[in-house]
Design a protein around this motif. Structure first.
Motif, mmCIF file in Angstrom:
data_model
loop_
_atom_site.group_PDB
_atom_site.id
_atom_site.type_symbol
_atom_site.label_atom_id
_atom_site.label_comp_id
_atom_site.label_asym_id
_atom_site.label_seq_id
_atom_site.Cartn_x
_atom_site.Cartn_y
_atom_site.Cartn_z
ATOM 1 N N GLN A 272 0.842 -1.183 0.000
ATOM 2 C CA GLN A 272 0.000 0.000 0.000
ATOM 3 C C GLN A 272 0.883 1.240 0.000
ATOM 4 N N HIS A 273 0.405 2.288 -0.659
ATOM 5 C CA HIS A 273 1.166 3.518 -0.728
ATOM 6 C C HIS A 273 1.052 4.312 0.562
ATOM 7 N N SER A 274 1.975 5.253 0.728
ATOM 8 C CA SER A 274 1.889 6.139 1.876
ATOM 9 C C SER A 274 0.643 7.007 1.745
ATOM 10 N N LEU A 275 0.252 7.625 2.846
ATOM 11 C CA LEU A 275 -0.921 8.485 2.833
ATOM 12 C C LEU A 275 -0.721 9.657 1.874
ATOM 13 N N SER A 276 0.508 10.121 1.756
ATOM 14 C CA SER A 276 0.796 11.216 0.836
ATOM 15 C C SER A 276 0.462 10.839 -0.598
ATOM 16 N N HIS A 277 0.925 9.663 -1.041
ATOM 17 C CA HIS A 277 0.636 9.213 -2.398
ATOM 18 C C HIS A 277 -0.865 8.962 -2.588
ATOM 19 N N THR A 278 -1.507 8.432 -1.546
ATOM 20 C CA THR A 278 -2.933 8.148 -1.637
ATOM 21 C C THR A 278 -3.746 9.430 -1.811
ATOM 22 N N LEU A 279 -3.443 10.446 -0.990
ATOM 23 C CA LEU A 279 -4.173 11.709 -1.100
ATOM 24 C C LEU A 279 -3.930 12.373 -2.451
ATOM 25 N N GLU A 280 -2.705 12.324 -2.920
ATOM 26 C CA GLU A 280 -2.416 12.911 -4.232
ATOM 27 C C GLU A 280 -3.188 12.195 -5.332
ATOM 28 N N HIS A 281 -3.216 10.864 -5.259
ATOM 29 C CA HIS A 281 -3.918 10.057 -6.257
ATOM 30 C C HIS A 281 -5.406 10.392 -6.288
ATOM 31 N N ARG A 282 -6.001 10.618 -5.113
ATOM 32 C CA ARG A 282 -7.430 10.884 -5.040
ATOM 33 C C ARG A 282 -7.779 12.315 -5.440
ATOM 34 N N LEU A 283 -6.920 13.272 -5.104
ATOM 35 C CA LEU A 283 -7.239 14.679 -5.334
ATOM 36 C C LEU A 283 -6.810 15.188 -6.709
ATOM 37 N N ARG A 284 -5.860 14.522 -7.344
ATOM 38 C CA ARG A 284 -5.331 15.012 -8.614
ATOM 39 C C ARG A 284 -6.411 15.202 -9.686
ATOM 40 N N PRO A 285 -7.341 14.257 -9.879
ATOM 41 C CA PRO A 285 -8.374 14.480 -10.895
ATOM 42 C C PRO A 285 -9.217 15.729 -10.626
ATOM 43 N N PHE A 286 -9.580 15.959 -9.354
ATOM 44 C CA PHE A 286 -10.381 17.135 -9.015
ATOM 45 C C PHE A 286 -9.614 18.417 -9.309
ATOM 46 N N SER A 287 -8.332 18.434 -8.974
ATOM 47 C CA SER A 287 -7.523 19.627 -9.215
ATOM 48 C C SER A 287 -7.364 19.891 -10.705
ATOM 49 N N SER A 288 -7.054 18.832 -11.467
ATOM 50 C CA SER A 288 -6.795 19.010 -12.902
ATOM 51 C C SER A 288 -8.053 19.330 -13.691
ATOM 52 N N ALA A 289 -9.177 18.715 -13.296
ATOM 53 C CA ALA A 289 -10.403 18.870 -14.078
ATOM 54 C C ALA A 289 -11.238 20.065 -13.651
ATOM 55 N N LEU A 290 -11.126 20.491 -12.398
ATOM 56 C CA LEU A 290 -12.036 21.510 -11.889
ATOM 57 C C LEU A 290 -11.329 22.691 -11.233
ATOM 58 N N ALA A 291 -10.487 22.427 -10.240
ATOM 59 C CA ALA A 291 -9.935 23.513 -9.424
ATOM 60 C C ALA A 291 -9.117 24.502 -10.251
ATOM 61 N N VAL A 292 -8.100 24.015 -10.944
ATOM 62 C CA VAL A 292 -7.221 24.920 -11.691
ATOM 63 C C VAL A 292 -7.919 25.512 -12.914
ATOM 64 N N PRO A 293 -8.661 24.738 -13.720
ATOM 65 C CA PRO A 293 -9.378 25.370 -14.843
ATOM 66 C C PRO A 293 -10.387 26.436 -14.409
ATOM 67 N N LEU A 294 -11.085 26.215 -13.288
ATOM 68 C CA LEU A 294 -12.024 27.238 -12.817
ATOM 69 C C LEU A 294 -11.291 28.506 -12.396
ATOM 70 N N PHE A 295 -10.155 28.343 -11.727
ATOM 71 C CA PHE A 295 -9.362 29.522 -11.386
ATOM 72 C C PHE A 295 -8.953 30.260 -12.653
ATOM 73 N N ALA A 296 -8.472 29.513 -13.653
ATOM 74 C CA ALA A 296 -8.049 30.129 -14.903
ATOM 75 C C ALA A 296 -9.205 30.862 -15.573
ATOM 76 N N PHE A 297 -10.389 30.255 -15.529
ATOM 77 C CA PHE A 297 -11.550 30.869 -16.175
ATOM 78 C C PHE A 297 -11.902 32.207 -15.534
ATOM 79 N N PHE A 298 -11.863 32.271 -14.211
ATOM 80 C CA PHE A 298 -12.251 33.504 -13.535
ATOM 81 C C PHE A 298 -11.106 34.505 -13.417
ATOM 82 N N SER A 299 -9.884 34.072 -13.681
ATOM 83 C CA SER A 299 -8.744 34.970 -13.535
ATOM 84 C C SER A 299 -8.223 35.505 -14.867
#
Length: 440
Positions: A272-299
């Motif tokens: 099993q991966h460390s908690l760091s790798h696990t959190l990154e694996h789970r959050l990366r899709p949300f960041s790439s698909a929503l968080a950063v593009p939405l910031f770019a759109f409004f900025s």
């Protein structure tokens, strides 16, 4: 960073990503979404839909309760809230590189870290010199050309350089993360006007609990993933709120929390991966698909005022300083610092890296975008001409940096691909320096 093997991914902490999630976490699709959001923002801001765009961006959502102020515009929520997730992931990846990655060795880490500092200092200096004769207050934007956009830069490098030395990506990734952390530190020190230390003192409590839970209960959390979210999520939110109200930019909370998460590679209690790798694996899709593009759109949405307005912005010392800083200053700072360090000290580049590759990589590092847009918003007031000039400068410089990087790296990539075909060596063998760069 070396990707975990497929055998390891099949066990325990890694949930198999859905096809759409896996697609969006790749460098090129993630960069494409960011570019699409930027184009849409510019279209909305420069068409009859501009009133709707700016009304939505400036609409306030939230509340005020005593000393806590959470009444923010939608654009502000995107910049302070969604980017905190982006920087949390950046902090996780940086810590992984230093603990179990390629930068565990100080000799490998020294050059890209020093290059990041050079890549911040020289662009800031060039901007300052150009704006000595600029309008009053233009000097406030000196940190705008300091940052490198991780998502865009890595996506461009992946698009241009399938046969380039893998060590070049590691160098760029490390440089970009350190570069952004320097920029965020600059924001905390130089762009904080009303510092309230007691909020930061209170933040020590949820940060300490976050550290204790992630370090002392890591194994249990990875087996009870949703319980981990139920406990860690509120602590992260409380920390973010306290940072937001402290006067320090709220995205720093993401970096601080990321450094609290343990990185231990493969654990003793199973594959099993460390908690760091696990959190990154789970959050990366949300960041790439929503968080950063939405910031770019409004900025990124800036009303350029047609061709005349665009020409007027380019002629301003603000935009000119940003363009020169990002396109020229990044190359001078990154390559110059690396050359001086490897010439006059015992520090060395990875054997697979050649100076021509470094120049192309440094050009790509001139894609400032995300953090540069963020600093633009902190440097100038909405409605000020310099606010719009700065954003035009960031977008122009990022485009020019990508083109310049392509001009340098595409021929290099072709050369490496030809050498690889002729020698029959694998990319890993090339990465170890066996055959890379025979031509230069």
């Amino acid at each position: 960073m070396t990707a975990p093997s497929n055998a390891v991914r099949e066990h325990g902490t890694y949930r198999t990503l859905r096809p759409a999630e896996a697609w969006v976490t790749r460098a090129i699709p993630g960069g494409a979404l960011l570019l699409l959001a930027t184009v849409l923002a510019l279209l909305f801001a420069n068409t009859p839909l501009s009133d709707l765009y700016f009304t939505v961006r400036d609409t306030h959502i939230g509340f005020t309760a005593g000393p806590l102020d959470l009444d923010l515009s939608i654009g502000h929520w995107a910049a302070d809230g969604l980017l905190a997730i982006f920087f949390f992931l950046a902090g996780l990846e940086l810590k992984q590189e230093f603990v179990v990655g390629d930068l565990h060795s100080p000799s490998k880490a020294l050059v890209p870290i020093a290059a990041a500092f050079g890549g911040v200092a020289i662009p800031a200096l060039l901007y300052t010199v150009i704006n000595l004769s600029g309008p009053a207050g233009s000097g406030h934007g000196w940190a705008i050309p300091a940052a490198t956009d991780i998502a865009f830069a890595v996506a461009i490098l992946a698009l241009l350089g399938s046969s380039l030395p893998p060590a070049l990506r590691t160098f760029l990734l490390t440089l970009a993360i350190v570069d952004d952390l320097i920029a965020i530190t600059i924001i905390a020190i130089f762009y904080t006007s009303d510092l309230r230390l007691w909020f930061l003192a209170l933040a020590v409590i949820p940060i300490g609990l976050f550290w204790w839970l992630t370090n002392k209960r890591e194994a249990w959390f990875k087996k009870h993933y949703w319980t981990a979210w139920a406990l860690l999520g509120p602590l992260a939110l409380i920390t973010w709120v306290l940072f937001l109200n402290s006067g320090v930019h709220a995205t720093i909370a993401g970096v601080v929390l990321a450094f609290m998460v343990p990185v231990r590679g493969i654990s003793d209690y199973g594959k099993q991966h460390s908690l760091s790798h696990t959190l990154e694996h789970r959050l990366r899709p949300f960041s790439s698909a929503l968080a950063v593009p939405l910031f770019a759109f409004f900025s990124a949405g800036v009303a350029v005022g047609g061709v005349s307005g665009l020409l007027n912005a380019w002629q301003s010392t603000v935009a000119l300083g940003i363009i020169v800083g990002l396109v020229i200053g990044k190359i001078l700072g990154i390559v110059g610092t690396s050359y001086l360090l490897t010439t006059f000290t015992k520090a060395r580049l990875d054997p697979s890296l050649k100076w021509a590759d470094m120049i192309g990589m440094a050009a790509v590092a001139g894609i400032g975008f995300t953090v540069s847009l963020l600093v633009s918003e902190l440097s100038f007031q909405v409605g000020d001409d310099m606010y719009d000039w700065a954003k035009v400068g960031v977008l122009t410089a990022s485009a020019l940096a990508a083109v310049l990087g392509a001009v340098i790296l595409v021929p290099r990539n072709r050369m490496y691909a030809r050498q690889q075909r002729e020698s029959g060596a694998t990319p890993d063998e090339y990465d170890r320096g066996a055959n890379w760069g025979a031509d230069g």
